[in-house]
Enzyme design. Structure first.
Site, PDB file in Angstrom:
ATOM      1  N   GLY A 163       5.009  -7.374  -0.112  1.00 32.03           N
ATOM      2  CA  GLY A 163       5.215  -6.188   0.718  1.00 32.03           C
ATOM      3  C   GLY A 163       4.029  -5.255   0.636  1.00 32.03           C
ATOM      4  NE  ARG A 164      -0.616  -5.632   3.107  1.00 33.21           N
ATOM      5  CZ  ARG A 164      -1.917  -5.593   2.810  1.00 33.21           C
ATOM      6  NH1 ARG A 164      -2.671  -4.601   3.304  1.00 33.21           N
ATOM      7  NH2 ARG A 164      -2.471  -6.498   2.040  1.00 33.21           N
ATOM      8  N   GLY A 165       2.701  -1.040   2.179  1.00 30.09           N
ATOM      9  CA  GLY A 165       3.021   0.182   2.916  1.00 30.09           C
ATOM     10  C   GLY A 165       1.925   1.196   2.704  1.00 30.09           C
ATOM     11  CE  LYS A 174       4.022   1.166  -3.405  1.00 31.67           C
ATOM     12  NZ  LYS A 174       5.105   1.819  -2.666  1.00 31.67           N
ATOM     13  CG  ASP A 176       8.142   7.285   3.352  1.00 40.45           C
ATOM     14  OD1 ASP A 176       8.609   7.394   4.507  1.00 40.45           O
ATOM     15  OD2 ASP A 176       7.283   6.441   3.056  1.00 40.45           O
ATOM     16  N   GLY A 211       0.924   1.560  -1.150  1.00 39.95           N
ATOM     17  CA  GLY A 211       0.220   0.506  -1.862  1.00 39.95           C
ATOM     18  C   GLY A 211       0.723  -0.864  -1.469  1.00 39.95           C
ATOM     19  CB  VAL A 261       4.903  -4.666  -3.471  1.00 39.37           C
ATOM     20  CG1 VAL A 261       5.840  -5.084  -4.600  1.00 39.37           C
ATOM     21  CG2 VAL A 261       5.054  -3.177  -3.178  1.00 39.37           C
TER      22      VAL A 261
END
Length: 805
Positions: free
Chosen positions: A525-527, A546, A639, A530, A532
């Site tokens: 995952g990413r956002g 992360k 968030d 950062g 993951v």
């Protein structure tokens, strides 16, 4: 004065001597060693001379007060000693850093700054500056004020920075906090705080190195049920001189002796209770207190202990069977097990503690469970210390609570029963008819400062030899260190003793992170925060790693924030195993969630049925409620979105990335507004756009948007092209849902429900649950933040409300 021994013994005769005795007392107060009412600019109060400031009415004194062996604080106290000979302190400048009994002084510098110096360093300062002539005055109210001469304005005052006490007519605001003393003999900062939280309610907080929790008003009650009101922004409270207390959150009461103007004080005592005291004949009597059940105060006996109360003997703390006291002289240290929990499950059994509750720290909860199921869950969990098995009258079934920490234990009565996990040998030796003799006593520690003082009369030759030896030794040390570092291979990890965190996490070296993630080979995952990666620790735990994008934060600052997050423990919040703060790397190590994010599950066909979505909504609300109302007040998520809601193997939700907005950025203004927009488009509250003060209600708004997305199956991050009326333009998700509700005039029929509902769930939806959840979601996304409920109110509505539209 009426308690003077001579007066009491000879009352008929001394009625004529009263004016003479009064004059004698006033003369004594006026001739205290070096006492005065004003400290002029450029002057000092010296600890050796016992210099004092005395208020004009002689009620208060300010000066150096001894709080231990060779340990002094600059303080304010009631001038008249009590019947036991002790004086009552109401304010301290340096409670956590006492000064020596020699060469310490409190000065008003010519620059307008107040400075408290120890024998060898500066300890405290008011950080003030003025070009006008200044003076320091102790007022009749007990307020120590720094003011320009011939002016009534204050540039500094002690009323703005209380310690554990507020006096009559002293404002208590959003910027002030009361902190209890460590013990009756140790005046340093203790575990309890009284403050206004972000929802504008006065609360009591227990805050130790291991846990943090709110305990007053009762945390299981929503604000209105506890008699408090959140719809205010001023956050102001005051106790007047007649004994009336009023706060903007509707905490209003009168003391038992209301009406007379008497010396009073409101104090947060060492046991975590707030009390108002009234001075009468050299005795302080309690005229009001917040909690009558002292055992209900969190942390009062420390971990792994039980609190009992008797009107005769008062509160008693004792260790449970199988546990022993950490420190017999300090009850707040609690108890520790005489065994470890590393053996296989078959080596353990349970003893029943009837009517005992340990509030909080539930790692698992089942609303419907059998005793054997609950018992097995605890046995199979190496972190489980006990389980609570109660009958819930509302649901008509038994509930199971698995406890990983044993705090706040006391005899609460039916229907509470706790089963304590112990090795079988300890279970066999348990006799419930024999009281546990491992009693805990209140702390009797006394502060002691041991420092050498420089002798001014030292011989000149000796001084020269001393300085010569110091310089020569320093040169040798520098040479040795230089040689050592140029010949030693550089270490792969930074010093971990520099700033310890009492949280139980592990601090990982960067090399360990690289190895655990297999060189960051599996991205999951990413956002914006950062990327993951999936990893595996040496103990075979699968983890999420992360790597934060923002690596500019200083190490000390990052570790301080991790210390706070480390004390957060809730079944609906992601568990943090550790961190890395090495060089430019800032990395967090989380528990791994098998079913990924809620966003992934919502986008997968037939993956989440209605019941799972409803339970996810409740779990999210519980996690956010814990963040907002049972932790330190800055923990806002900022968030909340489906990507930050993770699901375990049973689809239980856990909120992730909480606090990271604070971790990344430290630019918070005093008016509680952030300097830049946080969050994700479509889930952000209007406060971000209109630059309004940011409170926990921004998370409530985002929660409502996530719930609407779960109900409708439609993302709010872009406009919805839904042809519900040819003459209307495309509208956002909230507008579209509100139109449907409005068309139904608040009474949703099955037709409107089917139009709103995610097509994947239409055949299995519980209609009443759906209506309630939709009602809550629409309340959460109100434009006016004050119209939105708190997260604790959301939890209560979803768990207990059966009202339909």
């Amino acid at each position: 004065m009426l308690n003077h021994p001579y007066f009491i013994m000879h009352f008929p005769f001394n009625i004529f001597l009263l004016p003479l005795l009064t004059f004698s007392y006033s003369l004594h107060a006026a001739t205290l060693s070096s006492s005065q009412s004003v400290l002029a600019q450029g002057s000092s109060l010296l600890v050796e001379k016992k210099d004092h400031l005395v208020s004009p009415n002689r009620l208060f004194t300010a000066g150096f007060h001894q709080i231990g062996q060779n340990a002094y604080c600059f303080a304010i106290w009631f001038t008249q000693p009590m019947a036991d000979g002790k004086v009552t302190l109401v304010w301290m400048a340096n409670r956590d850093e006492p000064v020596n009994g020699k060469q310490s002084k409190f000065s008003l510098w010519k620059s307008g700054n107040l400075v408290l110096r120890d024998a060898d360093r500066r300890v405290w300062t008011s950080n003030t500056k003025s070009n006008e002539p200044m003076q320091l005055k102790l007022l009749d109210s007990g307020n120590l004020v720094l003011t320009p001469i011939n002016s009534k304005s204050y540039i500094w005052q002690s009323f703005s920075s209380p310690t554990d006490t507020i006096l009559p007519n002293q404002p208590f605001t959003k910027d002030t906090t009361l902190t209890s003393s460590r013990s009756l003999t140790n005046f340093s900062s203790g575990f309890y705080s009284l403050y206004f939280d972000n929802d504008n309610v006065i609360k009591l907080l227990y805050n130790s190195d291991e846990v943090t929790s709110v305990y007053w008003p009762s945390p299981w009650l929503v604000s209105w049920a506890a008699g408090r009101r959140t719809y205010n922004n001023s956050r102001f409270a005051m106790l007047d001189s007649k004994g009336h207390f009023a706060s903007t959150d509707d905490l209003i009461f009168d003391t038992s002796d209301y009406g007379k103007t008497l010396p009073r004080r409101l104090t947060l005592d060492v046991d975590g209770n707030i009390r108002i005291y009234t001075l009468n004949k050299r005795w302080w009597s309690v005229s009001w207190q917040a909690l009558s059940t002292t055992c209900a105060i969190h942390g009062i006996c420390g971990p792994n202990s039980l609190c009992t109360y008797s009107p005769v003997s008062g509160r008693t703390c004792a260790c449970m069977h199988g546990y022993k006291a950490k420190n017999h002289s300090d009850s707040s240290s609690g108890c520790e097990p005489t065994f470890n929990f590393t053996k296989p499950p078959e080596n353990y059994d349970f003893i029943k503690l009837p009517f005992v509750e340990f509030y909080g720290f539930d790692s698992g909860y089942s609303a419907k469970s059998t005793f054997n199921e609950c018992r097995k869950t605890c046995l199979d969990d190496s972190n489980c210390k006990a389980f609570q098995f109660n009958f819930n009258e509302g649901s008509g079934s038994f509930a199971c609570y698995v406890k990983t920490l044993l705090y706040n234990g006391f005899y609460k009565g039916t229907p509470f029963n706790t089963y304590l996990k112990l090795p079988k040998t300890n279970v066999l030796s348990y006799n419930e008819n024999v009281a546990n003799q491992s009693k805990l006593e209140c702390s009797t520690s006394v502060i002691e400062l041991k420092r050498p003082y420089e002798k001014n009369s030292a011989n000149g030759t000796l001084k020269f030899m001393l300085w010569f030896s110091i310089i020569l030794g320093s040169i040798e040390v520098v040479c040795f260190l230089f040689f050592y570092f140029i010949t030693k291979a550089p270490s792969s990890t930074t010093t971990q003793a520099y700033l310890a965190i009492a949280t139980g996490f592990k601090r990982f070296a960067y090399d360990e992170i690289v190895k655990a993630s297999r060189k960051f080979s599996e991205e999951i995952g990413r956002g914006g925060g950062g990327i993951v990666y999936k990893g595996k620790l040496p103990d075979n735990r699968v983890v999420a790693i992360k790597v934060l994008h923002d690596a500019m934060q200083g190490e000390a600052e990052f570790l301080a924030e991790m210390s706070t997050i480390g004390r957060i423990n809730h079944m609906n919040l992601i568990e943090t195993y550790g961190y890395c703060a090495e060089g430019k790397h800032r990395i967090l190590v989380y528990e791994y969630m098998e079913n990924g994010s809620l966003a992934n599950s919502l986008s997968s066909a037939n993956k989440l049925g209605w019941q799972k979505r409803f339970e996810i909504a409740i779990g999210m609300a519980k996690g956010l409620s814990y963040l907002h109302e049972e932790c330190l007040e800055w923990v806002l998520h900022c968030d909340v979105k489906p990507h930050n809601i993770l699901l375990d193997v049973d689809y239980n939700p856990k909120v992730a990335d909480f606090g990271l907005s604070k971790l990344f950025h430290q630019d918070v203004r005093e008016d509680s507004a952030f300097s830049r927009i946080r969050g994700t488009r479509g889930y952000m509250a209007p406060e971000w756009v209109f630059n309004l003060p940011i409170t926990s209600k921004v998370d409530v708004y985002s929660y409502g948007m996530v719930v609407l997305e779960m109900i409708t199956g439609r993302s709010p991050s872009c406009d919805q092209g839904i042809d519900y009326d040819e003459t209307m333009e495309q509208k956002r998700l909230v507008d579209w849902v509100r139109v449907k509700v409005h068309e139904a005039r608040g009474n949703l029929a099955e037709t409107q429900i089917m139009e709103i509902l995610d097509p994947m769930m239409k055949e299995e939806t519980e209609i009443s649950q759906m209506k309630n959840l939709l009602r809550v979601a629409l309340q959460c996304v109100e434009e006016d933040k004050d119209a939105r409920p708190t997260m604790s109110e959301v939890v209560k509505i979803l768990l207990h409300s059966d009202k339909d539209y």
